[in-house]
Design an enzyme around this catalytic site. Structure first.
Site, mmCIF file in Angstrom:
data_model
loop_
_atom_site.group_PDB
_atom_site.id
_atom_site.type_symbol
_atom_site.label_atom_id
_atom_site.label_comp_id
_atom_site.label_asym_id
_atom_site.label_seq_id
_atom_site.Cartn_x
_atom_site.Cartn_y
_atom_site.Cartn_z
ATOM 1 N N ASP A 23 -2.036 74.497 34.113
ATOM 2 C CA ASP A 23 -2.656 75.611 33.738
ATOM 3 C C ASP A 23 -3.771 75.771 34.666
ATOM 4 O OD1 ASP A 23 -3.122 78.084 32.882
ATOM 5 O OD2 ASP A 23 -3.764 77.352 30.829
ATOM 6 N N ASP A 121 -0.100 81.274 37.437
ATOM 7 C CA ASP A 121 -0.930 80.384 37.362
ATOM 8 C C ASP A 121 -0.371 79.301 36.218
ATOM 9 O OD1 ASP A 121 -1.507 82.046 35.012
ATOM 10 O OD2 ASP A 121 -3.762 81.827 35.136
ATOM 11 N N GLU A 122 0.522 79.445 35.805
ATOM 12 C CA GLU A 122 0.994 78.391 34.821
ATOM 13 C C GLU A 122 2.371 78.016 35.002
ATOM 14 O OE1 GLU A 122 0.919 78.781 30.130
ATOM 15 O OE2 GLU A 122 -0.090 80.789 31.056
#
Lengths: 371, 379
Positions: A23, A121-122
């Site tokens: 993350d 973003d993860e």
């Protein structure tokens, strides 16, 4: 569990997998700061300035400095401005974030193909088996973090455990720029101490409901029987009963849209006759078409790859005006490309790829009543 | 797992176990049917929290044309979907094969389905029942008893014990009683071979209704085993498990009147026709009430629903004894009760306007009784 006359065996943990959850830390804000170092150490809010929008707009991301003022994502930009008038508002530049995300995925791909992105973003990574044949998921996670930092100049947090649920909780545990490992023998204690708000998938409404029946921590959740949880929370109750016991068997699913579908075979004996080549192309066409159907895709471009005995490799592509929708059509195209391009026989490898893919769309054709 | 079987015979068995499966089950795996194949045959199981049905199709059953190619197990769900597929398959036989894990192919002639199953490991178990003290009941009698009493079972969960039928086996007799507190059905029959048994059980009415659907009229006997909180009915190839209701069933013996002041004997079908007609009107009114009047050696059924209209009918009877009487009641209760007698002569025994009345067969009147409470009309 007793359920009327029935007895359900207790579910069992599968601890054989190694899952990493990555993350990025305040991703959009961090990318902007990287591009414009003068922003660093200042409260940065990714949103158009409320002055320019007449007070509309919401915060997409706030950096950790801005979070100190109580600003968080999904908050109205106006509110963020009121909380911290000196905050720097930067309008989002999604192309920039996509590019950073793409590079991040390239780093992941050094280690595994089993990558499930949740957003830019993860992502979850299954490294049970991995390209560097390393046993330790923790070391892989550390390497990924380091590579993201040195190559992208961005920080991220990682969670490492034996399932997705635990890995995700772990990445959140030591944020920003941290790593948390939950090995199987530590999972129970970890889950017991965890406040119920931290259980992924338990929304605000459910947290209230949990508090209403005396559930504040994992320990409280653990003490409830399955039927009671199902009664209050339906299928989520069924799932939480398992999660609090450290059980989550969901797979890391690569849900990226495929850009091409192909299949190649290397032959143990080089193909020397026309019949052999036609047979091999037929077989490849069937497999590729089957795979395309499974993904509900079709394409207009066929790529044929041929490797000869001397390791000379050729790829020839041809694009058609219409979608290729049958294995017979694909086979005919592959044969005709081969016939035109073939230099001589003795082939080591053949491959067929269909690219330029589009989803097969189903449309019920209407009668032209009003034309 | 892989087997090939006759479609029609498999389907019949599948429908049997499907009786226990609810598509609305809160526990996902219970919406499915478990299949186990081993050298002996195929076992199918369907369950809910109240009942579980298991049936076995053996390789020795020639009509089933069953061959087991590979043992194994799987849960196919939802059950409805699976049986719809089997029902529509083109050939007389079909093949089920579990490939890579739980993916299951169903093929018949040129038709092939692949459906996603569930891991049978997660299917619940049933508690073991000791069948050492099993006893047998004649199937036709058991079905008859259930049909005659289940009409009075309560459908309200406020008093759970009343949602069951109370079975008492004692002194070689089986007595079944059900009541929802407005009506009561009771059937007593002697059963050979039960002289040394003594049981007092309350079985959910819904379970017993499913049992009557399951039991084929061609069956002679069924084996019954009782455990602490459940009961097993077993035929040659099928096991039917039901939960038992916990708690004390109220003493109903004291509710059945011993004497009466008016006795009216008539054909059950005659009275049923009259009540059905009268209820056409009462159903439209605010109160679902019909009145029976016995006066001057005549019998009349009347319905009066001021918003809709009135109906009255003189009822033909075979015999009438005792006092004049006027009694109001819910016609649906009387209709349901009369249906359980079939086409025989019945006797209505009435005490007074506000006391329950009973219906019994005009012959053999101590074995079967339907009791109905009257409606008080305040004017």
């Amino acid at each position: 569990m007793r359920y009327g006359i029935l007895i359900f065996d207790e579910p069992e943990r599968n601890i054989s997998r190694k899952i990493i959850h990555i993350d990025m830390d305040a991703f959009y804000a961090s990318v902007e700061i990287r591009e414009n170092p003068s922003l660093s150490d200042k409260p940065v809010v990714i949103a158009k300035h409320p002055k320019d929008t007449g007070g509309r707009g919401v915060v997409t991301t706030a950096n950790y400095e801005a979070r100190k003022y109580g600003i968080h994502s999904a908050m109205s930009a106006q509110k963020a401005f009121e909380l911290c008038p000196k905050a720097l508002f930067v309008p989002p530049n999604f192309e920039l974030y996509k590019e950073a995300s793409r590079k991040m995925h390239q780093i992941f791909q050094r280690y595994t193909d089993k990558i499930q992105p949740l957003s830019l973003d993860e992502a979850y990574l299954d490294v049970t088996t991995n390209h560097i044949n390393h046993k330790s998921a923790t070391i892989i996670a550390e390497r990924i973090r380091k590579e993201i930092y040195t190559e992208l100049n961005l920080t991220c947090s990682a969670g490492v455990s034996y399932n997705k649920f635990l890995a995700k909780i772990a990445s959140d545990f030591n944020k920003p720029n941290g790593i948390t490992v939950i090995p199987p023998d530590k999972a129970h204690d970890f889950l017991m101490k965890l406040p119920i708000e931290k259980y992924h998938g338990v929304g605000e409404k459910s947290v209230e409901k949990m508090h209403g029946i005396g559930i504040y921590t994992g320990q409280d959740l653990y003490s409830k029987d399955e039927l009671e949880l199902v009664e209050h929370f339906g299928k989520m109750g069924h799932s939480l009963y398992r999660k609090v016991r450290g059980i989550d068997n969901s797979e890391v699913k690569n849900n990226r849209e495929p850009k091409s579908v192909g299949k190649e075979s290397t032959f143990s004996h080089n193909l020397v006759s026309e019949n052999e080549v036609i047979g091999a192309l037929r077989e490849l066409s069937v497999k590729v078409m089957k795979n395309l159907n499974k993904k509900q895709k079709h394409g207009k471009t066929v790529v044929l790859k041929i490797r000869y005995e001397d390791f000379q490799t050729y790829t020839r592509r041809r694009t058609f005006p219409d979608f290729i929708d049958s294995e017979e059509m694909l086979f005919q195209i592959a044969v005709s490309i081969w016939e035109e391009e073939s230099q001589d026989l003795s082939i080591r490898l053949l491959g067929i790829t269909v690219t330029g893919l589009d989803s097969i769309v189903f449309e019920n054709i209407p009668l032209p009543l009003w034309e | 797992m892989k087997f090939t079987v006759n479609r029609a015979i498999f389907l019949k068995k599948l429908k049997d176990v499907q009786l226990a499966v609810s598509s609305r089950a809160t526990i996902p795996i219970l919406t499915g049917i478990k299949l186990i194949a081993d050298s002996e045959g195929i076992k199918m199981t369907g369950s809910n929290s109240d009942i579980s049905i298991e049936t076995i199709l053996t390789v020795s059953n020639e009509a089933a044309e069953l061959t087991i190619d590979a043992p194994g197990e799987v849960v196919l769900q939802p059950a409805r979907f699976f049986s719809d597929i089997v029902n529509k398959l083109p050939d007389e036989t079909f093949t089920v094969e579990v490939k890579n894990g739980v993916q299951t192919s169903i093929t018949s002639a040129s038709s092939a389905f692949v459906i996603n199953g569930l891991d049978a490991v997660n299917y619940p178990r049933l508690p073991e029942i000791d069948t050492k003290d099993a006893f047998t009941l004649p199937v036709n009698l058991l079905k008859k008893i259930i049909k005659q009493t289940v009409i009075a079972v309560s459908t309200h969960e406020s008093r759970p014990i009343l949602t069951g039928i109370h079975f008492i086996i004692k002194d070689g007799k089986l007595k079944a009683v059900a009541t929802d507190s407005h009506r009561l059905s009771q059937r007593v029959i002697p059963i050979e071979g039960t002289e040394n048994l003594s049981y007092d059980l309350v079985i959910p009415g819904k379970s017993l209704q499913e049992l009557t659907r399951l039991l084929d009229d061609s069956l002679d006997e069924i084996e019954v085993s009782v455990a602490e909180n459940q009961i097993l009915f077993k035929t040659e190839d099928t096991y039917f498990y039901s939960r038992l209701l916990e708690g004390n069933y109220p003493d109903t013996n004291r509710l059945i009147p011993e004497s009466s002041s008016t006795q009216l004997t008539l054909e059950a079908s005659t009275l049923l026709g009259a009540v059905e007609r009268a209820s056409l009107l009462s159903h439209e009114g605010k109160n679902n009430v019909v009145k029976l009047t016995v006066k001057d050696n005549s019998v009349e059924i009347t319905g009066n629903s001021p918003e809709v209209g009135r109906v009255n009918e003189q009822v033909t009877f075979n015999d009438l004894k005792g006092e004049d009487m006027e009694i109001s009641f819910n016609p649906d209760y009387l209709k349901a009760a009369l249906t359980t007698f079939g086409s025989i002569e019945v006797t209505l025994k009435l005490i007074s306007t506000l006391r329950p009345f009973v219906l019994v067969p005009s012959e053999n009147n101590d074995e079967f009784i339907q009791l109905i409470t009257p409606i008080r009309t305040s004017s």
